[in-house]
Structure formats: structure tokens, C-alpha cells
Design an enzyme around this catalytic site. Structure first.
Site, PDB file in Angstrom:
ATOM      1  N   ILE A  15      12.224  61.157  66.402  1.00 16.36           N
ATOM      2  CA  ILE A  15      12.065  60.681  67.255  1.00 16.36           C
ATOM      3  C   ILE A  15      11.197  59.230  66.926  1.00 16.36           C
ATOM      4  O   ILE A  15      11.178  57.865  67.098  1.00 16.36           O
ATOM      5  CB  ILE A  15      10.727  60.516  68.042  1.00 16.36           C
ATOM      6  CG1 ILE A  15       9.393  61.486  66.985  1.00 16.36           C
ATOM      7  CG2 ILE A  15      11.043  61.835  68.910  1.00 16.36           C
ATOM      8  CD1 ILE A  15       8.317  62.251  68.039  1.00 16.36           C
ATOM      9  N   GLY A  16      11.090  58.957  65.115  1.00 20.44           N
ATOM     10  CA  GLY A  16      10.843  57.805  64.538  1.00 20.44           C
ATOM     11  C   GLY A  16      10.926  57.779  63.154  1.00 20.44           C
ATOM     12  O   GLY A  16      11.476  58.974  62.251  1.00 20.44           O
TER      13      GLY A  16
ATOM     14  N   PHE B  55       7.454  54.506  56.269  1.00 19.95           N
ATOM     15  CA  PHE B  55       6.785  56.150  55.329  1.00 19.95           C
ATOM     16  C   PHE B  55       7.514  57.150  55.194  1.00 19.95           C
ATOM     17  O   PHE B  55       7.247  58.246  54.716  1.00 19.95           O
ATOM     18  CB  PHE B  55       5.806  56.126  56.267  1.00 19.95           C
ATOM     19  CG  PHE B  55       6.450  55.928  58.354  1.00 19.95           C
ATOM     20  CD1 PHE B  55       6.310  57.317  58.193  1.00 19.95           C
ATOM     21  CD2 PHE B  55       6.436  55.025  58.674  1.00 19.95           C
ATOM     22  CE1 PHE B  55       6.908  57.091  59.797  1.00 19.95           C
ATOM     23  CE2 PHE B  55       6.830  54.973  59.646  1.00 19.95           C
ATOM     24  CZ  PHE B  55       7.227  56.284  60.493  1.00 19.95           C
TER      25      PHE B  55
ATOM     26  N   VAL C 267       9.748  61.035  61.445  1.00 15.72           N
ATOM     27  CA  VAL C 267       8.592  61.825  62.416  1.00 15.72           C
ATOM     28  C   VAL C 267       9.763  62.770  63.511  1.00 15.72           C
ATOM     29  O   VAL C 267      10.694  62.116  63.728  1.00 15.72           O
ATOM     30  CB  VAL C 267       7.934  61.000  63.422  1.00 15.72           C
ATOM     31  CG1 VAL C 267       7.290  61.566  64.035  1.00 15.72           C
ATOM     32  CG2 VAL C 267       7.012  60.412  62.151  1.00 15.72           C
TER      33      VAL C 267
ATOM     34  N   ASP D 292      -2.023  47.689  58.081  1.00 21.40           N
ATOM     35  CA  ASP D 292      -0.782  47.564  59.242  1.00 21.40           C
ATOM     36  C   ASP D 292      -0.750  47.612  60.575  1.00 21.40           C
ATOM     37  O   ASP D 292       0.347  48.315  60.834  1.00 21.40           O
ATOM     38  CB  ASP D 292      -0.193  48.377  58.097  1.00 21.40           C
ATOM     39  CG  ASP D 292       1.987  48.305  58.578  1.00 21.40           C
ATOM     40  OD1 ASP D 292       1.989  47.354  58.513  1.00 21.40           O
ATOM     41  OD2 ASP D 292       2.424  49.821  58.161  1.00 21.40           O
TER      42      ASP D 292
END
Length: 416
Positions: A121-122, A126, A129, A246
Site C-alpha cells: 500500500i506504500g 524508507f 508498507v 519531514d
């Protein structure tokens, strides 16, 4: 004569002997009482010591039991419970328990169907997800962090540390984490409407969100207020203040009611109490959201977050991304293009996101534009505190909510 003399001696001696006997008896009684008292006190002290020792033993066992339940190693337990050889009430255990559960890698692998691509979903710098379902049926967003270099480890530790202490309905909640061998994963509450970026700047449709209707004006105002309250919690309720560093559209998540929550604290910093809340640090962040003074000098303050917030407010107003090289010259950077227009009523109307189709209050629009204008000032000292932004937005949101309520409760009478 001799008899008289003896009687006289006895008459004097007997009372003296009686008095001496009484005195000696009294002294013996006093001594016995003191001895008895000292003995009782010693016994009481001994019992108290043994009682304390017993309670200490109970505390040790209960705290260690709690610690093991939530995933501490024996070494962690000793370091948390003991300080300088003295037993203390360990708030760290409560925080850890409240901050989330410790998961194994296997548990999270099962929760995401083996980290199936269908559950993504992401995806970003980083990590990735995944949407997952925990053993108790709870839906969760499971972030698998990249482990390249020390930065990933620092971000992981920062999120776990901060979100174990930060509890607000305007911040995404940490449900738990995994630090199983080389794996680093974070488990968050799942927010079904995804990120604000997915609604304002939709990319190619995905299975989770095939088609999203544009956000209406009232929803955008509420999102703006929720975000401001999230930053207000970080800046004003925490001591020292927490600087997000951020803050951007992709880090604003929406629940089933489109209420917004701030997420992603991997780059957050705590402000210094010594130098006017400034932090000197290397520049990190996303292009288009970074405050000018932070980008040029590395000086980070809560006003740096206010600048980033102002950029998000411009996105809500215009529907544009912060940096867009496909636009004509002079329009690449959202802030430099928007700033001269924000104080001109006619030009503000021209800037509005066309997907709103004119469905907004012009008065509210001008006020929001004015708030955005002061938030993105190049000089940090001219920007407002986020608390002032919150207070400015509250009446606008209340006004919109009351208008919406009146609209939905109108009774339509058919014309005969």
C-alpha cells in the site's frame, strides 16, 4: 540501757532498709522496661526488613514477568528495573507495554501473506508498507524498513522511541515492531483512506484505490486543521518540542472518516532548550517542503515544520505538487509561484484546484490563502506558531460543519 540503745538503732535502720528496697525495686523495673522496649524495637525492625525484602522479591518477580511478556531479554529487564544497584519503579516497562507489542518476523510474514506484492500500500525511500491482518484480526500497516547503512537503524529507533511516548488522536498509532535479527519492521494502525497525496495527486489506479473522488472543500479544511493539531501536539505539548522534519502530503494519512493523522517520525528531532529551540543538523527532507533557512544553514526549529505545513496548505488550495518541472517556466516551484498571488483576491481565485468546481466559500478561501502566505515566508521569524494556525482554522471548520449540517437536515416539501 543496752536494750534501749538496740531498740533505737532498729527504729532508725528498718525505715532506711525499706526505702532502699523500694528504690532498688523501682530501678529494676525501669531497667526491665527499657530492655523489653529495645527488644521489641529490634524485633520490629527485623520484621520490617524481612517484609521489605519480601516486597522487593515480589516487585522483582512481577516486573520481570511483565517484561518477559512484552519481549524484553533478561539483560533488558535488569537494566530497566535496576539503577545504581537500587530497585526503582520502572516506568520504562509501562511505556514499552503501552507503546506496542513486540512481533516476530514470522508473525508479520504470515500477516501479510508472505509480504505479497498484492498487499503493498506504500513504497518509498524508507521501505515498503504492506497491509496485513494480525493474529487477533486487527488490520495493520506493516512497514518493512530498508537496512542500507546506519540511517535505517536510526530511523527505526527514533520511531519506536517517539511513538512509544507520543499518544494523540492526530498522530498515527504504533501497534508494535519487530527487531528480529537483521529485520526491522514497524506495525501501525491501518487507515483505510491512505495518504493525502494519493487523493490530491493520484498516480495510476491501484487495486486498493481504483478511483478516488476529489476531496471537497469542507474535507480539505478539516484535514488542514487535523494536521495543524498534530504539529501543535508535537511543538507545544512535548517538552522539549519535537520537530517532525519531514512533514508532507505522503506522511498525512486519512481514516474512514477522512480525519487526518500525521505519520512517519523516522527523521524527527527534539528541539534544544538552550539555543532558542534550534537544532544544528544535516539537512534532510523532501524537495519543495524544506524551509529555506534549514536548507541553507542546517538550523532546524519548529518554524521549519510550519513552512512545510504551509506547502501542504498550498497543495490543498491548488491541487499542485510542490515541485513540477513539467509546468511552464516560473511555475516549477509551488511556493515561489503562489506567494505573490496569495494576497491578491482575483489571483487567488485563479489558483484554486479546478477539481473543486467552484464549490467553496470565497471568504474562507481568502482566509486560508492568507494563512498559507504567512506560513511559507522565507524568514522564519515572520511565520506564525502552529498554535496560531490552529486557532485561525477552528472557526472556518466550525462554520463549514454547521453549513453542512443545515444542508443535510433541510426538509424538502414537494410542490403540488
Amino acid at each position: 540501757m543496752a536494750t534501749l540503745s538496740l531498740n533505737y538503732v532498729l527504729l532508725i535502720a528498718i525505715p532506711i532498709l525499706v526505702v532502699l528496697t523500694l528504690v532498688i525495686t523501682f530501678l529494676l523495673v525501669v531497667l526491665l522496661k527499657r530492655k523489653s522496649k529495645n527488644s521489641s524495637s529490634s524485633s520490629s525492625s527485623s520484621n520490617s526488613t524481612s517484609s521489605t525484602s519480601f516486597r522487593k522479591s515480589i516487585i522483582d518477580k512481577s516486573q520481570i514477568s511483565n517484561a518477559i511478556d512484552i519481549g524484553y531479554s533478561p539483560a533488558d529487564v535488569r537494566s530497566c528495573i535496576y539503577a545504581g544497584g537500587k530497585l526503582i519503579y520502572s516506568a520504562a516497562l509501562k511505556e514499552r507495554k503501552r507503546g506496542g507489542q513486540v512481533f516476530t518476523y514470522k508473525e508479520l510474514e504470515l500477516a501479510t501473506d508472505g509480504f505479497s506484492p498484492e498487499n503493498v500500500i506504500g513504497n518509498g525511500g524508507f521501505g515498503v508498507v504492506f497491509r496485513g491482518t494480525l493474529r487477533d484480526g486487527t488490520e495493520a500497516a506493516i512497514k518493512v524498513l530498508h537496512r542500507e547503512g546506519k540511517q535505517g537503524e536510526r530511523e527505526f529507533r527514533m520511531e519506536v522511541d517517539l511513538l512509544s511516548r507520543l499518544h494523540s488522536c492526530y498522530l498515527v498509532a504504533l501497534l508494535g515492531y519487530c527487531a528480529d535479527q537483521q529485520h526491522r519492521l514497524l506495525v501501525f494502525e491501518f487507515l483505510p483512506n491512505g495518504s493525502l497525496q494519493g487523493h490530491l495527486h493520484p498516480a495510476a489506479p491501484c487495486k486498493q484505490h481504483r478511483r478516488r473522488a476529489p476531496l471537497d472543500w469542507c474535507t480539505r479544511l478539516r484535514i488542514a486543521l487535523d494536521c495543524a493539531r498534530g504539529l501543535e501536539f508535537l511543538h507545544e505539548r512535548m517538552n522539549p518540542a519535537v520537530i517532525h522534519r519531514d512533514f508532507k502530503c505522503s506522511n498525512i494519512l486519512l481514516d474512514h472518516n477522512f480525519s487526518a493523522k500525521v505519520s512517519d517520525f523516522g527523521m524527527a528531532k527534539t528541539a534544544s532548550d538552550k539555543v532558542n529551540g534550534q537544532v544544528m543538523t544535516r539537512v534532510l527532507g523532501t524537495s519543495g517542503y524544506v524551509a529555506p533557512e534549514y536548507a541553507s544553514t542546517g538550523r532546524l526549529t519548529t518554524k521549519s515544520d510550519v513552512y512545510s505545513y504551509g506547502v501542504v496548505l498550498l497543495e490543498l488550495l491548488t491541487g499542485r505538487v510542490p515541485v513540477d518541472s513539467t509546468r511552464p517556466p516560473g511555475e516549477h516551484a509551488l511556493v515561489s509561484w503562489a506567494l505573490p498571488r496569495l494576497t491578491n483576491r482575483e489571483k487567488v481565485m485563479e489558483m484554486v484546484d479546478p477539481t473543486l468546481q467552484g464549490q467553496y466559500s470565497k471568504k474562507d478561501l481568502i482566509q486560508v490563502a492568507a494563512i498559507a502566505a504567512v506560513c511559507v515566508q522565507s524568514e522564519a521569524e515572520y511565520r506564525p506558531l502552529i498554535t496560531d494556525v490552529v486557532q485561525s482554522l477552528i472557526p472556518l471548520v466550525k462554520s463549514q460543519d454547521s453549513m453542512s449540517s443545515r444542508y443535510h437536515h433541510q426538509i424538502v416539501v414537494p410542490v403540488s
